[in-house]
Design a protein around this motif. Structure first.
Motif, PDB file in Angstrom:
ATOM      1  N   ILE A  58     -32.042 -65.620  60.911  1.00  0.00           N
ATOM      2  CA  ILE A  58     -31.774 -66.943  61.482  1.00  0.00           C
ATOM      3  C   ILE A  58     -30.437 -66.949  62.235  1.00  0.00           C
ATOM      4  O   ILE A  58     -30.313 -67.552  63.303  1.00  0.00           O
ATOM      5  N   LYS A  59     -29.440 -66.254  61.682  1.00  0.00           N
ATOM      6  CA  LYS A  59     -28.135 -66.154  62.374  1.00  0.00           C
ATOM      7  C   LYS A  59     -28.299 -65.471  63.736  1.00  0.00           C
ATOM      8  O   LYS A  59     -27.725 -65.899  64.735  1.00  0.00           O
ATOM      9  N   ASP A  60     -29.086 -64.387  63.743  1.00  0.00           N
ATOM     10  CA  ASP A  60     -29.321 -63.667  65.004  1.00  0.00           C
ATOM     11  C   ASP A  60     -30.032 -64.546  66.020  1.00  0.00           C
ATOM     12  O   ASP A  60     -29.689 -64.559  67.215  1.00  0.00           O
ATOM     13  N   ILE A  61     -31.030 -65.299  65.544  1.00  0.00           N
ATOM     14  CA  ILE A  61     -31.790 -66.179  66.441  1.00  0.00           C
ATOM     15  C   ILE A  61     -30.870 -67.237  67.054  1.00  0.00           C
ATOM     16  O   ILE A  61     -30.925 -67.515  68.259  1.00  0.00           O
ATOM     17  N   ALA A  62     -30.002 -67.833  66.222  1.00  0.00           N
ATOM     18  CA  ALA A  62     -29.048 -68.837  66.715  1.00  0.00           C
ATOM     19  C   ALA A  62     -28.095 -68.216  67.739  1.00  0.00           C
ATOM     20  O   ALA A  62     -27.827 -68.795  68.798  1.00  0.00           O
ATOM     21  N   LYS A  63     -27.605 -67.018  67.427  1.00  0.00           N
ATOM     22  CA  LYS A  63     -26.637 -66.322  68.307  1.00  0.00           C
ATOM     23  C   LYS A  63     -27.265 -66.019  69.675  1.00  0.00           C
ATOM     24  O   LYS A  63     -26.702 -66.346  70.722  1.00  0.00           O
ATOM     25  N   PHE A  64     -28.476 -65.403  69.661  1.00  0.00           N
ATOM     26  CA  PHE A  64     -29.115 -65.014  70.922  1.00  0.00           C
ATOM     27  C   PHE A  64     -29.577 -66.237  71.710  1.00  0.00           C
ATOM     28  O   PHE A  64     -29.590 -66.223  72.944  1.00  0.00           O
ATOM     29  N   GLY A  65     -29.944 -67.317  70.982  1.00  0.00           N
ATOM     30  CA  GLY A  65     -30.328 -68.544  71.656  1.00  0.00           C
ATOM     31  C   GLY A  65     -29.156 -69.173  72.388  1.00  0.00           C
ATOM     32  O   GLY A  65     -29.269 -69.596  73.542  1.00  0.00           O
TER      33      GLY A  65
ATOM     34  N   GLU B 138     -26.500 -67.624  73.410  1.00  0.00           N
ATOM     35  CA  GLU B 138     -26.104 -66.708  74.489  1.00  0.00           C
ATOM     36  C   GLU B 138     -27.136 -66.651  75.605  1.00  0.00           C
ATOM     37  O   GLU B 138     -26.933 -65.987  76.620  1.00  0.00           O
ATOM     38  N   ASN B 139     -28.282 -67.338  75.388  1.00  0.00           N
ATOM     39  CA  ASN B 139     -29.382 -67.357  76.354  1.00  0.00           C
ATOM     40  C   ASN B 139     -29.909 -65.947  76.650  1.00  0.00           C
ATOM     41  O   ASN B 139     -30.279 -65.635  77.780  1.00  0.00           O
ATOM     42  N   ASP B 140     -29.910 -65.101  75.606  1.00  0.00           N
ATOM     43  CA  ASP B 140     -30.434 -63.739  75.738  1.00  0.00           C
ATOM     44  C   ASP B 140     -31.904 -63.747  75.294  1.00  0.00           C
ATOM     45  O   ASP B 140     -32.231 -63.569  74.126  1.00  0.00           O
ATOM     46  N   GLN B 141     -32.795 -63.972  76.261  1.00  0.00           N
ATOM     47  CA  GLN B 141     -34.216 -64.177  75.973  1.00  0.00           C
ATOM     48  C   GLN B 141     -34.849 -62.962  75.282  1.00  0.00           C
ATOM     49  O   GLN B 141     -35.608 -63.107  74.317  1.00  0.00           O
TER      50      GLN B 141
END
Length: 344
Positions: free
Chosen positions: A7-14, A16-19
Motif C-alpha cells: 500500500i505504501k508503494d502504491i501511494a508513493k507511485f501514485g 509520483e504519477n509513475d504509471q
C-alpha cells in the motif's frame, strides 16, 4: 513483504504519477492477497484495475447528456441493488464437484464460446442456469467459474435491497437490474433465488408474489442470449413450476464424497507450505468429513492450520513448512458436525 508495504508503494507511485510502477505494485498486491486467502479483496482490486484500463482506452471528454453520462446516471440508479460488480479469475481448476456437474457447466460455457456457430444454424443459446443443492457445496463458486471462463462482468444482486414492502417496487427493481446487466452482456447472479421465485400460491401475500414471478418470467423471456442469469437456491422445491421450466439448465450440487474431499484437501494445501503431522490420522480425519459440505471442510482445515501454527511455532522463527495437527482438525470436524445437528 506485507500488505502495508504494498500500500505504501502504491501511494508513493501514485503521487509520483509513475504509471508503470503503480500498475506493477497493484498487480503484486493482487497476487499477495490471493496467496493470503483474501480472495474477495483481490477480485475487487482486479476489477478496479481492469475498469481503469478500459476507461483509459476511451479518449475524449464526457459531455453532459452524452451516452457516457447517461450510463453513469443508470449506475447510480442500480448501485444499491448490487452487492458487487466484478471480473472473476476463477476457472474450472478451482471447482471441485462430480463429473456430471462439471460436464454440464462445460457444455454451457462451450455454447457461449461458440455462439456464432449456433446462431448460423438458428439454434438457441442457453443463458439461464439454476444451481441447486445443500449450502456450502459450490453453487456460488460455480457462478464465479462461469463468469471467469467466459470473461464476463459478474453482477451479484443484493436481494435485501431488491425486495421491497411497497407494492410493485420489487418488480421495478428487478427490471432495472436486468436492463443494466443486459446492456453490458453481464452475468447476473441471484443467490437464495427461492425468496423471489416462490410458488405463486405459497405465500399469504400471493398477489404481490404473483406479480414478482410474472415479472421474472418476462425478464427471462426478453434477456439477450449474450447475457446470462445464474440463480442459486437451497430449496428448489419452493420455486414456481413456470420459473423452473424457463431455466435452460438445472444443475444439482451434492455433498462431497471421499474422493472429492481428498481433492479439496489437496487443492487447499497445494502451495506446499503445510503437511499433516500424521498421514494415517489424516486419512481417518478425511473419512470423518463425510456428511459435511465443501465449505465446512475447508473452514475446519484452515482453522486447524492456524491453531497448529499458534501452538507450535514462535512468530520470530517462521519455518518453510509447517505441520498440521490432525487431532486439532478432528476436534474441529466433530464440533462442526455437532453445530450443524443443532441447527438442523
Amino acid at each position: 513483504m506485507s500488505q502495508f508495504n504494498f500500500i505504501k508503494d502504491i501511494a508513493k507511485f501514485g503521487l509520483e504519477n509513475d504509471q508503470e510502477k503503480l500498475l506493477s505494485a497493484l498487480n503484486e498486491l493482487i497476487e499477495h492477497s490471493k496467496k493470503t486467502k483474501k480472495i474477495n479483496f483481490a477480485l475487487q482490486l482486479q476489477s478496479l484495475l481492469k475498469d481503469s484500463i478500459r476507461q483509459q482506452q476511451v479518449s475524449g471528454l464526457t459531455q453532459v447528456g452524452s451516452a457516457k453520462y447517461l450510463v453513469k446516471e443508470e449506475d447510480r440508479e442500480v448501485s444499491e441493488f448490487i452487492i458487487e460488480k466484478i471480473t472473476s479469475d476463477y476457472r474450472f481448476e478451482n471447482l471441485i464437484c462430480n463429473d456430471d456437474v462439471k460436464n454440464e457447466l462445460s457444455y454451457f460455457i462451450q455454447e457461449h464460446h461458440k455462439i456464432e456457430l449456433l446462431r448460423s444454424f438458428d439454434l438457441p443459446v442457453a443463458n439461464k442456469i439454476l444451481l441447486h443443492g445443500p449450502p456450502g457445496c459450490g453453487k456460488t463458486l460455480a457462478s464465479y467459474v462461469i463468469a471467469g471462463e467466459l470473461q464476463k462482468m459478474m453482477v451479484v444482486v443484493n436481494l435485501g435491497a431488491i425486495v421491497s414492502s411497497k407494492l410493485g417496487e420489487t418488480s421495478k427493481n428487478l427490471a432495472k437490474i436486468f436492463k443494466r446487466a443486459a446492456s453490458e452482456d453481464s452475468v447476473i447472479f441471484i443467490d437464495e433465488f427461492d425468496s423471489l421465485g416462490k410458488v405463486r400460491d405459497y405465500s399469504q401475500d400471493h398477489g404481490e408474489m404473483k406479480r414478482v414471478v410474472n415479472t421474472i418470467l418476462q425478464l427471462f423471456d426478453y434477456l439477450p442470449q449474450t447475457s446470462i442469469v445464474i440463480a442459486a437456491t437451497n430449496q428448489k422445491n419452493m420455486l414456481d413450476n413456470a420459473l423452473l421450466r424457463r431455466f435452460d439448465l438445472s444443475v444439482q450440487f451434492d455433498l462431497p464424497n471421499q474422493q472429492q474431499i481428498e481433492a479439496l484437501i489437496a487443492l487447499t494445501l497445494k502451495n506446499g507450505k503445510f503437511e499433516f503431522d500424521n498421514k494415517i490420522s489424516a486419512k481417518t480425519a478425511i473419512k470423518s468429513c463425510l456428511g459435511l459440505s465443501y465449505y465446512s471442510i475447508q473452514k475446519t482445515l484452515i482453522t486447524a492450520i492456524k491453531r497448529s501454527l499458534f501452538n507450535k511455532i514462535d512468530s520470530k522463527t517462521i519455518p518453510i513448512k509447517a505441520k498440521i495437527s490432525t487431532s486439532i482438525w478432528k476436534n474441529l470436524i466433530a464440533s462442526e458436525k455437532k453445530s450443524l445437528l443443532k441447527k438442523g
